[in-house]
Design a protein around this motif. Sequence first.
Motif, short mmCIF file in Angstrom:
data_model
loop_
_atom_site.label_atom_id
_atom_site.label_comp_id
_atom_site.label_asym_id
_atom_site.label_seq_id
_atom_site.Cartn_x
_atom_site.Cartn_y
_atom_site.Cartn_z
N ASP A 1 35.44 -19.82 34.91
CA ASP A 1 36.79 -20.39 34.88
C ASP A 1 37.72 -19.74 35.91
O ASP A 1 38.55 -20.41 36.50
N ALA A 2 37.57 -18.46 36.10
CA ALA A 2 38.43 -17.73 37.03
C ALA A 2 37.55 -16.84 37.90
O ALA A 2 36.47 -16.41 37.49
N SER A 3 38.05 -16.55 39.09
CA SER A 3 37.28 -15.66 39.96
C SER A 3 37.39 -14.23 39.45
O SER A 3 38.34 -13.86 38.77
N GLN A 4 36.38 -13.46 39.77
CA GLN A 4 36.35 -12.03 39.43
C GLN A 4 36.78 -11.27 40.67
O GLN A 4 36.32 -11.57 41.77
N GLU A 5 37.68 -10.31 40.49
CA GLU A 5 38.29 -9.67 41.65
C GLU A 5 38.12 -8.16 41.64
O GLU A 5 38.05 -7.54 40.59
N ARG A 6 38.06 -7.63 42.85
CA ARG A 6 37.91 -6.19 43.03
C ARG A 6 38.47 -5.82 44.40
O ARG A 6 38.31 -6.57 45.36
N ARG A 7 39.12 -4.67 44.49
CA ARG A 7 39.61 -4.16 45.77
C ARG A 7 38.70 -3.02 46.21
O ARG A 7 38.40 -2.11 45.44
N VAL A 8 38.25 -3.08 47.47
CA VAL A 8 37.40 -2.03 48.04
C VAL A 8 38.28 -1.20 48.97
O VAL A 8 38.86 -1.73 49.93
N SER A 9 38.38 0.10 48.67
CA SER A 9 39.17 1.01 49.51
C SER A 9 38.33 1.46 50.69
O SER A 9 37.26 2.04 50.52
N LEU A 10 38.82 1.17 51.89
CA LEU A 10 38.11 1.53 53.12
C LEU A 10 38.88 2.66 53.81
O LEU A 10 40.08 2.53 54.04
N PRO A 11 38.20 3.76 54.15
CA PRO A 11 38.91 4.89 54.76
C PRO A 11 39.44 4.54 56.16
O PRO A 11 38.72 3.96 56.97
N ASN A 12 40.71 4.87 56.39
CA ASN A 12 41.36 4.74 57.69
C ASN A 12 41.43 3.32 58.23
O ASN A 12 41.44 3.11 59.44
N LYS A 13 41.43 2.34 57.35
CA LYS A 13 41.60 0.94 57.76
C LYS A 13 42.08 0.13 56.56
O LYS A 13 42.21 0.66 55.47
N ASP B 1 42.28 -2.04 53.32
CA ASP B 1 41.40 -2.27 52.18
C ASP B 1 40.97 -3.74 52.20
O ASP B 1 41.55 -4.57 52.90
N LEU B 2 39.97 -4.04 51.40
CA LEU B 2 39.42 -5.40 51.36
C LEU B 2 39.49 -5.91 49.93
O LEU B 2 39.04 -5.24 49.00
N ASP B 3 40.06 -7.09 49.76
CA ASP B 3 40.07 -7.74 48.45
C ASP B 3 38.88 -8.68 48.36
O ASP B 3 38.67 -9.52 49.24
N LEU B 4 38.10 -8.53 47.27
CA LEU B 4 36.96 -9.40 47.01
C LEU B 4 37.30 -10.32 45.84
O LEU B 4 37.92 -9.90 44.87
N SER B 5 36.86 -11.58 45.94
CA SER B 5 37.03 -12.56 44.89
C SER B 5 35.70 -13.31 44.77
O SER B 5 35.21 -13.86 45.76
N VAL B 6 35.13 -13.31 43.57
CA VAL B 6 33.78 -13.86 43.38
C VAL B 6 33.78 -14.90 42.25
O VAL B 6 34.38 -14.68 41.20
N SER B 7 33.08 -16.02 42.49
CA SER B 7 32.89 -17.05 41.48
C SER B 7 31.40 -17.35 41.36
O SER B 7 30.67 -17.25 42.34
N LEU B 8 30.97 -17.72 40.16
CA LEU B 8 29.56 -18.05 39.92
C LEU B 8 29.43 -19.45 39.34
O LEU B 8 30.23 -19.84 38.49
N CYS B 9 28.41 -20.17 39.80
CA CYS B 9 28.14 -21.52 39.29
C CYS B 9 26.63 -21.69 39.11
O CYS B 9 25.84 -21.14 39.87
#
Length: 171
Positions: A33-45, A47-55
């Motif tokens: 129903d909703a995407s699953q989210e996570r933030r990845v902390s990247l050193p000295n640059k 950060d990256l936001d991830l959003s994942v869906s499954l079907c």
Amino acid sequence: MKKRHLAAPVAAALAIIGLSTPPAQAATYQCTDASQERRVSLPNKSDLDLSVSLCVFRTQYNEVYAQVVTNWSATTPAAAFGKKFDGFKVNARLEYRFSTGGVDYINKSHTCDFTASANDMWAATARCNSGDTPWDADLYWSADGQVQWDIDGDGKGWQEPWQLTGSPLLS
């Protein structure tokens, strides 16, 4: 008054003149129903936001497969430079159960290596499919998976996999 059943005579007539009736089952699917989210902390640059869906999909050819769709984007575009990962992988699993409350069994599993794409682009979408298998109407099917990464320059190696929450059941 007695009802007349015309389905069988119509199908027979179509077969005689060389036409076929459409498949009994069109393509169907179940997605989270909703995407699953996570933030990845990247050193000295950035950060990256991830959003994942499954079907889980059932095709018009009576095949079933799982798909994990992963989106990523920089949290600070001005700081979006440099190599992000030494490894970035997504695993898609097609699972089945014998009942709605039963135990999941893995039918197909496939790991996609998105390291190059993740390092080349600061915003993108990638799809990972499990591989397909023949549909079995006696089973309950779902998509599941995980995401795993090895951040460049953090000295920690591969992080523990991010276990995703599976899709609803398709039956």
